[in-house]
Design a protein around this motif. Structure first.
Motif, short mmCIF file in Angstrom:
data_model
loop_
_atom_site.label_atom_id
_atom_site.label_comp_id
_atom_site.label_asym_id
_atom_site.label_seq_id
_atom_site.Cartn_x
_atom_site.Cartn_y
_atom_site.Cartn_z
N SER A 242 -13.53 23.63 -27.59
CA SER A 242 -14.07 22.33 -27.99
C SER A 242 -15.16 22.50 -29.03
N TYR A 243 -15.39 21.41 -29.77
CA TYR A 243 -16.56 21.30 -30.62
C TYR A 243 -17.75 20.86 -29.77
N VAL A 244 -18.91 21.37 -30.10
CA VAL A 244 -20.17 20.88 -29.53
C VAL A 244 -20.96 20.32 -30.71
N LEU A 245 -21.12 18.99 -30.75
CA LEU A 245 -21.68 18.33 -31.92
C LEU A 245 -22.88 17.46 -31.54
N PRO A 246 -23.84 17.33 -32.45
CA PRO A 246 -25.01 16.49 -32.20
C PRO A 246 -24.79 15.03 -32.57
N VAL A 247 -23.73 14.46 -32.01
CA VAL A 247 -23.38 13.06 -32.29
C VAL A 247 -22.47 12.58 -31.17
N ILE A 267 -10.30 21.24 -29.17
CA ILE A 267 -9.61 22.23 -30.00
C ILE A 267 -8.41 22.70 -29.19
N TYR A 268 -7.22 22.51 -29.73
CA TYR A 268 -5.99 22.75 -28.98
C TYR A 268 -5.66 24.24 -28.95
N LEU A 313 -18.52 25.78 -32.09
CA LEU A 313 -17.19 25.84 -31.50
C LEU A 313 -17.25 26.79 -30.32
N VAL A 314 -16.75 26.36 -29.16
CA VAL A 314 -16.78 27.17 -27.95
C VAL A 314 -15.37 27.28 -27.38
N THR A 320 -17.31 32.79 -25.58
CA THR A 320 -17.45 33.14 -26.99
C THR A 320 -17.62 31.86 -27.79
N ALA A 321 -18.54 31.91 -28.75
CA ALA A 321 -18.80 30.72 -29.55
C ALA A 321 -19.24 31.14 -30.95
N ALA A 322 -19.05 30.23 -31.90
CA ALA A 322 -19.56 30.40 -33.26
C ALA A 322 -20.23 29.10 -33.66
N TYR A 323 -21.28 29.20 -34.47
CA TYR A 323 -22.08 28.01 -34.74
C TYR A 323 -22.63 28.03 -36.16
N VAL A 324 -23.06 26.84 -36.59
CA VAL A 324 -23.71 26.67 -37.88
C VAL A 324 -25.01 25.91 -37.66
N ILE A 325 -26.10 26.41 -38.22
CA ILE A 325 -27.39 25.74 -38.21
C ILE A 325 -27.76 25.45 -39.66
N ARG A 326 -28.28 24.25 -39.90
CA ARG A 326 -28.64 23.95 -41.28
C ARG A 326 -29.71 22.87 -41.33
N SER A 327 -30.30 22.71 -42.51
CA SER A 327 -31.32 21.70 -42.75
C SER A 327 -30.66 20.36 -43.03
N LEU A 328 -31.17 19.31 -42.37
CA LEU A 328 -30.67 17.96 -42.66
C LEU A 328 -31.17 17.45 -44.00
#
Length: 403
Positions: A242-247, A267-268, A313-314, A320-328
């Motif tokens: 699945s996606y883990v999203l801040p929305v 995520i299938y 994404l988890v 196991t997970a991969a992630y993106v951090i960024r400035s708004l």
């Protein structure tokens, strides 16, 4: 220029010729109090591994695409994370591994094309379908969104070759930094934009930092509409996830009249097909506490003083997970793109504006401009983890941002 300045420049030239340079300390730049080593592209011999500190290395590989053109591929390791950089494709990040496990998508190498062989006038297949191979592809700087008679879906930054003489790899006792200049291909005979790309990775870290600076080469203000198309659904996601999203899902807008899904965040697994593509656009909420995480502090103190957000994404096993951090401030919008036909595409796309046509963005007042000979800088941090506690912590932080 006085005598002291001449002498200082002479000493600087000598140090560079000896493979040693110095840099100002500013956030994630190399430390001026440490001795810094440098390699240029012409000093790298194809197929020869150059050993770096911390168990790291760099290797140059020449790849021949299906049209017979050569592509320069740099493979860089910090002893834990390994990634490739495609110099002819805007210094896109081609693949990413966490130790021996590939965390980026599985994409056939036949999609790795020199930009000379991508027809940007073919809007049906340009952008992410024709020659689209990278784990982290630059979008923009001209536009991200609906194509028109001139512009492609993703702009031309990812179809622009780095200047070979500008590419250099530097390292000190803490980190490795790859830098290069990318003249942006554009749509006309005269260049409008250029880019400076920096990729920084700390020894032993499971994260990397990428910064793109877009330069306006003209005497008038130009729109800048950039971001990244990021593919982090590797084999570890084959069982789904699945996606883990801040929305909240209620605020995720399904685009292009695609059929809806029961769960936009799913995520299938590898056996499930998803076609046509589902794209959801949304405005991510700021995520509290990210600036205090070591994976952020390693690259930018206090997150650069900006609001930060994160997306992840988890896998189904939650291990196991991969992630993106960024400035708004850099990228205040987002899109996820999902498609599973021959390749399983589950993308994260941090961006400046909603992915509409430039005309619509202008009408809506969303277009962002950089002034004559000005510049605009954006950055992201990409990471991966197999630590269930870290995954739980990041999941809680991101979901706590949902209103």
């Amino acid at each position: 220029m006085n005598g002291e300045q001449v002498d200082n420049e002479r000493k600087s030239d000598e140090s560079i010729s000896n493979g040693r340079v110095s840099n100002e300390q500013n956030g994630n730049e190399l430390n001026s109090n440490q001795r810094v080593s440098e390699l240029t592209l012409e000093q790298l011999q194809p197929g020869t591994r150059q050993v770096l500190p911390g168990g790291g290395f760099v290797t140059l590989t020449l790849v021949t695409d299906s049209f017979g053109s050569h592509i320069h591929l740099l493979t860089i390791s910090n002893g834990r994370l390994v990634f490739t950089v495609i110099l002819e494709r805007g210094m896109d990040i081609g693949e990413i591994w966490l130790e021996a496990e590939k965390i980026s998508w599985e994409r056939d190498e036949r999609y790795l094309l020199h930009p000379d062989h991508v027809d940007l006038s073919d809007n049906e297949h340009s952008g992410w379908d024709s020659g689209f191979y990278a784990a982290v592809a630059a979008i923009g700087p001209e536009i991200f969104g609906t194509p028109d008679e001139v512009r492609t879906v993703h702009g031309t930054g990812s179809y622009s070759s780095a200047q070979p003489g500008s590419v250099r790899l530097t390292w000190d006792e803490q980190q490795i930094c790859l830098e290069g200049n990318v003249p942006v291909r554009g749509y006309g005979p005269l260049p409008v934009y250029a880019k400076t790309v920096r990729i920084v990775i700390r020894y032993g870290a499971a994260t990397l930092f990428r910064e793109d600076t877009v330069l306006n080469l003209t005497d008038v203000a130009q729109p800048v509409d950039d971001g990244y198309h990021i593919q982090l659904a590797g084999a570890y996601m084959s069982g789904g996830g699945s996606y883990v999203l801040p929305v909240s899902t209620a605020k995720m807008l399904l685009r292009d009249s695609a059929p809806p899904e029961v769960d936009p965040l799913i995520i299938y697994d590898a056996e499930t097909r998803l076609d046509p593509i589902r794209c959801y656009q949304y405005v991510p909420e700021p995520v509290e506490g990210l600036a205090d995480l070591p994976q952020v502090r390693d690259y930018c103190a206090d997150g650069g003083g900006e609001q930060l957000t994160a997306e992840m994404l988890v896998n189904a096993g939650q291990d196991t997970a991969a992630y993106v951090i960024r400035s708004l401030q850099c990228y205040p919008r987002s899109l996820i793109a999902k498609r599973a036909v021959s390749d399983r595409m589950y993308a994260l796309e941090p961006c400046k504006t909603r992915p509409n046509s430039l005309e619509q963005k202008t009408i809506d007042g969303e277009v962002i401009y950089i002034g004559p000979h000005g510049q605009s800088t954006g950055w992201i941090i990409i990471g991966a983890t197999r630590d269930p506690q870290e995954i739980t912590t990041l999941t809680h932080m991101i979901r706590s941002a949902v209103n």
